[in-house]
Design an enzyme around this catalytic site. Sequence first.
Site: not given
Length: 392
Positions: A82, A140-141, A365
């Site tokens: 993702d 996962e995020e 990020h």
Amino acid sequence: MSKIQEQSADIQQVMNDVISWRQHLHENPELSFNEYETSAFIYKTLSNFPNLELSKPTKTSIVARLVGNEPGKVLAFRADIDALPIQEEVDLPFASKVPDVMHACGHDAHSAILLGAAKILSKQQHKIKGEIRFIFQHAEEVFPGGASEMVAANVMDGVDEILGLHVFSMIPTGKIGFCPGYFTANSDTFEIDVIGKGGHSSQPEDSINPILIGSQIVSSLHQIIPQKIAAKEQAVLAVTEFNGGAAKNIIPERIVIGGGIRTYSQSVREEIARQIEVNVKNIVASHEADYNLEFTYGYDSVYNDEQIIATIEEVVKKEMGANYLLHVPPIMGGEDFSAFLSKAPGVFLGIGAGFEDETLNYPHHHPKFQINEDALEIGVNVFVHTAKKFNM
């Protein structure tokens, strides 16, 4: 010449594909739980490889099983797929085509690396003892994370050991980060709703001011770790939200305090949660107010099995060279790879992906995050040589 430069032709031959897959995924990112085109691309790519049994345990995840002709261990490899809700600010020829979405954490690289390993190993079924399971995990995020969904869908049934990789922009390319024991932290959150009694600022005696109560709560929370947790333990508590009030002459009815906690051990995790409840309850009671407390246990800490990580370290040293080894300290970041580790022991490694020009190395990020694609070959080598050690 390093050992990795002398690798067998099969790894060298797949690298153009790996780079191409990574760049395609980078151009077409999708957010957590919505990786429909991403998973379709991975499924289609895997369909071109021989000897794989493919399945979709959830709507946007893929598992490929490579079952050998002889009995042996079941070794799982995992990649997350993702992306993040971030507008990319890197001028790449394969920059994200999707507004406000980008692969700012390297999951495109993880997916491409695992595809490369699957392409190589799928042609060597006749050598495999047991099974190699390739897990392409969604979401996962975003908590509660795709890993727990995949575990609930039984993708870890029968797995003896599992390996995951993560590219790191702050580790130099050419290094592989090893951290025995705890590697990532438990990542928990809390929200406290302090309920007082609103009124006019000129008559505080007729009100119960939740802002005053909240300020005392914040101060007390930041005393929990230094006063209640042993100094040998590692833990972080941060208040990150304090919301309430709408006018300078009005005492509000309620305010909301929120924050996060990072720990490694389960006992420390539970003790901090208990102390938050005790502190809030006592302070609120002393003001004759009320409260609601929501404590959310997030991702568990990732614990690297010492025996398995030592074996993989020897594999890297033998097959790639001792210069690739880098011992790194545990980090306070969270990772839902821990959900897989609740079913089988395993290891999570850091693959260095930083540039020599350090001005290009932005943190994960970040809208300018990027990786050195030379890291892709290193990741493929780790997966392939680990498989040869454990299953051939």
